[in-house]
Design a protein around this motif. Structure first.
Motif, PDB file in Angstrom:
ATOM      1  N   ALA A 179       0.867  -1.176   0.000  1.00  0.00           N
ATOM      2  CA  ALA A 179       0.000   0.000   0.000  1.00  0.00           C
ATOM      3  C   ALA A 179       0.908   1.232   0.000  1.00  0.00           C
ATOM      4  CB  ALA A 179      -0.893  -0.004   1.234  1.00  0.00           C
ATOM      5  N   PHE A 180       0.361   2.330  -0.482  1.00  0.00           N
ATOM      6  CA  PHE A 180       1.160   3.545  -0.671  1.00  0.00           C
ATOM      7  C   PHE A 180       0.409   4.733  -0.097  1.00  0.00           C
ATOM      8  CE2 PHE A 180       2.026   0.439  -3.860  1.00  0.00           C
ATOM      9  CZ  PHE A 180       3.413   0.453  -4.024  1.00  0.00           C
ATOM     10  N   ARG A 181       1.079   5.516   0.703  1.00  0.00           N
ATOM     11  CA  ARG A 181       0.463   6.744   1.229  1.00  0.00           C
ATOM     12  C   ARG A 181       1.515   7.839   1.205  1.00  0.00           C
ATOM     13  NH1 ARG A 181      -3.048   4.472   6.440  1.00  0.00           N
ATOM     14  NH2 ARG A 181      -4.066   2.838   5.228  1.00  0.00           N
ATOM     15  N   ASN A 182       1.150   8.965   0.629  1.00  0.00           N
ATOM     16  CA  ASN A 182       2.094  10.075   0.553  1.00  0.00           C
ATOM     17  C   ASN A 182       2.072  10.826   1.881  1.00  0.00           C
ATOM     18  OD1 ASN A 182       3.955  11.753  -0.511  1.00  0.00           O
ATOM     19  ND2 ASN A 182       2.576  12.768  -1.951  1.00  0.00           N
ATOM     20  N   GLU A 183       2.538  10.148   2.932  1.00  0.00           N
ATOM     21  CA  GLU A 183       2.490  10.680   4.295  1.00  0.00           C
ATOM     22  C   GLU A 183       3.202  12.024   4.352  1.00  0.00           C
ATOM     23  OE1 GLU A 183       0.957   9.275   6.800  1.00  0.00           O
ATOM     24  OE2 GLU A 183       0.797   7.119   6.374  1.00  0.00           O
ATOM     25  N   ILE A 184       2.613  12.977   5.070  1.00  0.00           N
ATOM     26  CA  ILE A 184       3.230  14.302   5.175  1.00  0.00           C
ATOM     27  C   ILE A 184       4.494  14.212   6.032  1.00  0.00           C
ATOM     28  CG2 ILE A 184       2.904  16.674   6.010  1.00  0.00           C
ATOM     29  CD1 ILE A 184      -0.163  16.150   5.577  1.00  0.00           C
ATOM     30  N   THR A 185       4.378  13.504   7.132  1.00  0.00           N
ATOM     31  CA  THR A 185       5.542  13.368   8.015  1.00  0.00           C
ATOM     32  C   THR A 185       5.823  11.892   8.273  1.00  0.00           C
ATOM     33  OG1 THR A 185       4.634  15.333   9.107  1.00  0.00           O
ATOM     34  CG2 THR A 185       6.583  14.348  10.099  1.00  0.00           C
ATOM     35  N   PRO A 186       6.550  11.256   7.360  1.00  0.00           N
ATOM     36  CA  PRO A 186       6.915   9.861   7.636  1.00  0.00           C
ATOM     37  C   PRO A 186       8.002   9.851   8.704  1.00  0.00           C
ATOM     38  CG  PRO A 186       7.887  10.566   5.555  1.00  0.00           C
ATOM     39  CD  PRO A 186       7.129  11.724   6.094  1.00  0.00           C
ATOM     40  N   GLY A 187       8.342   8.708   9.230  1.00  0.00           N
ATOM     41  CA  GLY A 187       9.458   8.708  10.164  1.00  0.00           C
ATOM     42  C   GLY A 187       9.418   7.592  11.160  1.00  0.00           C
ATOM     43  N   ASN A 188      10.364   7.704  12.132  1.00  0.00           N
ATOM     44  CA  ASN A 188      10.578   6.644  13.105  1.00  0.00           C
ATOM     45  C   ASN A 188      10.891   5.336  12.394  1.00  0.00           C
ATOM     46  OD1 ASN A 188      10.371   8.015  15.554  1.00  0.00           O
ATOM     47  ND2 ASN A 188       8.134   8.017  15.415  1.00  0.00           N
ATOM     48  N   PHE A 189      11.889   5.414  11.514  1.00  0.00           N
ATOM     49  CA  PHE A 189      12.403   4.210  10.855  1.00  0.00           C
ATOM     50  C   PHE A 189      11.280   3.593  10.027  1.00  0.00           C
ATOM     51  CE2 PHE A 189      14.642  -0.113  11.811  1.00  0.00           C
ATOM     52  CZ  PHE A 189      15.395  -0.009  10.665  1.00  0.00           C
ATOM     53  N   ILE A 190      10.954   2.320  10.201  1.00  0.00           N
ATOM     54  CA  ILE A 190       9.935   1.692   9.354  1.00  0.00           C
ATOM     55  C   ILE A 190       8.529   1.804   9.949  1.00  0.00           C
ATOM     56  CG2 ILE A 190      11.493   0.139   8.134  1.00  0.00           C
ATOM     57  CD1 ILE A 190      10.790  -2.048  10.163  1.00  0.00           C
ATOM     58  N   PHE A 191       8.351   2.689  10.964  1.00  0.00           N
ATOM     59  CA  PHE A 191       7.026   2.843  11.580  1.00  0.00           C
ATOM     60  C   PHE A 191       6.045   3.475  10.600  1.00  0.00           C
ATOM     61  CE2 PHE A 191       3.909   5.492  13.829  1.00  0.00           C
ATOM     62  CZ  PHE A 191       3.295   4.528  14.595  1.00  0.00           C
ATOM     63  N   ARG A 192       6.439   4.582   9.990  1.00  0.00           N
ATOM     64  CA  ARG A 192       5.551   5.263   9.051  1.00  0.00           C
ATOM     65  C   ARG A 192       6.337   5.572   7.784  1.00  0.00           C
ATOM     66  NH1 ARG A 192       0.921   7.393  10.062  1.00  0.00           N
ATOM     67  NH2 ARG A 192       1.267   7.837  12.243  1.00  0.00           N
ATOM     68  N   THR A 193       5.993   4.896   6.702  1.00  0.00           N
ATOM     69  CA  THR A 193       6.716   5.051   5.444  1.00  0.00           C
ATOM     70  C   THR A 193       5.708   5.343   4.331  1.00  0.00           C
ATOM     71  OG1 THR A 193       6.552   2.679   5.124  1.00  0.00           O
ATOM     72  CG2 THR A 193       8.562   3.469   6.141  1.00  0.00           C
ATOM     73  N   ARG A 194       6.216   5.676   3.169  1.00  0.00           N
ATOM     74  CA  ARG A 194       5.282   6.000   2.076  1.00  0.00           C
ATOM     75  C   ARG A 194       4.930   4.771   1.242  1.00  0.00           C
ATOM     76  NH1 ARG A 194       8.254  11.502   1.683  1.00  0.00           N
ATOM     77  NH2 ARG A 194       6.800  12.781   2.882  1.00  0.00           N
ATOM     78  N   GLU A 195       5.771   3.766   1.278  1.00  0.00           N
ATOM     79  CA  GLU A 195       5.453   2.483   0.662  1.00  0.00           C
ATOM     80  C   GLU A 195       5.576   1.439   1.755  1.00  0.00           C
ATOM     81  OE1 GLU A 195       7.797   1.405  -2.779  1.00  0.00           O
ATOM     82  OE2 GLU A 195       7.413  -0.725  -2.449  1.00  0.00           O
ATOM     83  N   PHE A 196       4.538   0.658   1.948  1.00  0.00           N
ATOM     84  CA  PHE A 196       4.584  -0.347   3.014  1.00  0.00           C
ATOM     85  C   PHE A 196       3.681  -1.508   2.644  1.00  0.00           C
ATOM     86  CE2 PHE A 196       0.455   0.891   4.877  1.00  0.00           C
ATOM     87  CZ  PHE A 196       0.309   2.167   4.350  1.00  0.00           C
ATOM     88  N   GLU A 197       3.715  -2.531   3.491  1.00  0.00           N
ATOM     89  CA  GLU A 197       2.917  -3.709   3.195  1.00  0.00           C
ATOM     90  C   GLU A 197       1.892  -3.893   4.313  1.00  0.00           C
ATOM     91  OE1 GLU A 197       4.177  -7.864   1.034  1.00  0.00           O
ATOM     92  OE2 GLU A 197       5.661  -6.752   2.132  1.00  0.00           O
TER      93      GLU A 197
END
Ligand code: ATP
Length: 439
Positions: A179-197
């Motif tokens: 799934a893909f989300r153009n998160e405004i503030t991604p971060g904390n390593f793999i906690f919040r990313t723009r491409e994830f499963e």
């Protein structure tokens, strides 16, 4: 050890040992996307296989699906994502950095980056979907989206699956996918990313039974996390208040984990009512009602959804397993991953590089591999160093071929967590490990 340090140490361990690398690192990295190396990809596969086994293989009432990432653009209008899948965005008037307006560090009005006070004007809503074009024409008619959740693929296939698998409500559809989300503030390593499963399951139930099923799924999902060896005291439920509910939900609860950066969402369980099926029925013009055998009642089922990230499960597993300890005066770092999650199950060491020990060690290593038990062979350096390397990698059992092996065929098996050493017949090793992986 300060919690912020734990994240830094985890990120560097993940890079050093080949769990996780920053995407496009040689170009300076992207910060919001990560690549999984040799050990990371194994951990990821184990997470997915354990979820699939619990949710699909061990149940009669859930079917699997692998729907496409690209869907008809009308799907995202019907689902509410085109209009509603947005976060509030603010921009600093001085450094022009953009933030999600609801972050605690932004709510004070001070820019976390340049420190300007009263830095932000009115928040505007920012849609998180990635837009793209389908086909060779780049115009509005060809616009489509990378899916921001796998769930919609399950809704539009509801009747296909119900008919093909001859399921009766209540039953579920499970999917694992990107799934893909153009998160405004991604971060904390793999906690919040723009491409994830995601690993998502939509459970279709008769209206009126939805609240009971919601409670059931809360408990089933919490038990799954505990079954992965996650410490129960680090897990809790967080019920959403009316102002936190997503546009589709009647009730929602998060399973939260206490990450080194605080309590945050790990998995979401949502009562989505008949919102999604109702909207797809309306937008597609196709009837999506279920006809109940026997009573011949027609109704749109309600949906109870369980939704968890693969990457986030990996972060929880890694953060929960990370320990720094002192053993007989020596410091060691250990990843106490549950053996079923651990990328490597065993490491085989000849005590010395002579007397037939390397040959026998290699044979044991190959025997394990033939049985699909991931194993690692290492003859380099002192035995202590070899142990430490595997502790950090998270390998549960180190197997040493030593003097007695050559006489009686037994090897020393050292437990990563208790450091206890037992002698096991080399011939019985496959069974010995299997027993512990299924316990
Ligand atoms: P948030 O409010 O934190 O943005 P959400 O409530 O929108 O997240 P859901 O839509 O419920 O998240 O997504 C289900 C699960 O998918 C989450 O619990 C999480 O495990 C995972 N997930 C969602 N967004 C991301 C992301 N950007 N990166 C990694 N995992 C994610």
């Amino acid at each position: 050890m300060a919690d912020a340090d734990v994240m830094d140490k985890l990120v560097s361990l993940c890079k050093r040992r080949g769990y996780v690398f920053q995407s496009s690192e040689i170009y300076g990295g992207t910060g919001s996307v990560w690549d999984y190396g040799p050990l990371g990809v194994e951990l990821k596969r184990n997470v997915k296989e354990l979820w699939w086994s619990a949710m699909v293989h061990q149940r009669d009432d859930i079917e699997g699906l692998d729907s496409a990432i690209l869907m008809h653009p009308r799907v995202w209008e019907a689902s509410g994502h085109v209009d509603g899948f947005s976060d509030p965005l603010v921009e600093c008037s001085n450094c022009h950095r953009r933030y999600r307006a609801d972050l605690p560090e932004v709510e004070s009005g001070q820019c976390p980056s340049c420190g300007t006070r009263e830095a932000f004007g009115e928040a505007r809503s920012f849609n998180l979907m990635f837009k793209t074009f389908m086909g060779p024409v780049e115009d509005a008619a060809a616009t489509t989206y990378l899916r921001p959740e796998t769930a919609q693929g399950s809704y539009v296939n509801f009747l296909n699956i119900q008919g093909a698998a001859r399921q009766r409500v209540p039953f579920g559809i499970a999917q694992i996918g990107k799934a893909f989300r153009n998160e405004i503030t991604p971060g904390n390593f793999i906690f919040r990313t723009r491409e994830f499963e995601q690993m998502e399951m939509q459970f279709f139930v008769r209206p009126g039974t939805d609240e009971e099923w919601f409670e059931t799924w809360k408990e089933v999902r919490m038990a799954w996390h505990v079954s992965l060896g996650i410490r129960p005291e680090k897990l809790r439920f967080h019920e959403h208040g009316p102002d936190e509910l997503a546009h589709y939900a009647k009730a929602a609860v998060d399973i939260e984990y206490e990450y080194p950066f605080g309590w945050k969402e790990f998995e979401g369980i949502h009562n989505r009512t008949d919102f999604d099926l109702g909207r797809h029925q309306e937008y597609s013009g196709k009837r999506l009602e279920y006809i109940e055998p026997g009573s011949n009642d027609r109704f749109l089922p309600f949906v109870v959804e369980t939704a968890v990230g693969v990457d986030r499960t990996m972060l929880v597993a890694l953060a929960d397993a990370y320990r720094e300890e002192e053993v007989a005066g020596d410091a060691r770092v250990v990843l106490a991953l549950q053996p079923r999650l651990a990328p490597l199950k065993a490491a085989i060491f000849p005590l010395v590089k002579k007397d037939g020990m390397p040959e026998l060690g290699r044979k044991i290593h190959e025997d394990l591999r033939k049985e699909s038990i991931p194993s690692f062979y290492d003859e380099a350096g002192s035995i202590g160093r070899r142990y430490r390397r595997q502790d950090e990698t998270g390998t549960p059992w180190c197997v040493t071929v030593d003097g007695p092996t050559m006489d009686d065929g037994t090897v020393t098996v050292r437990d990563r967590d208790t450091l206890e050493q037992v002698r096991v017949s080399a011939d019985a090793l496959v069974g010995w490990i299997r027993e512990r992986l299924t316990a």
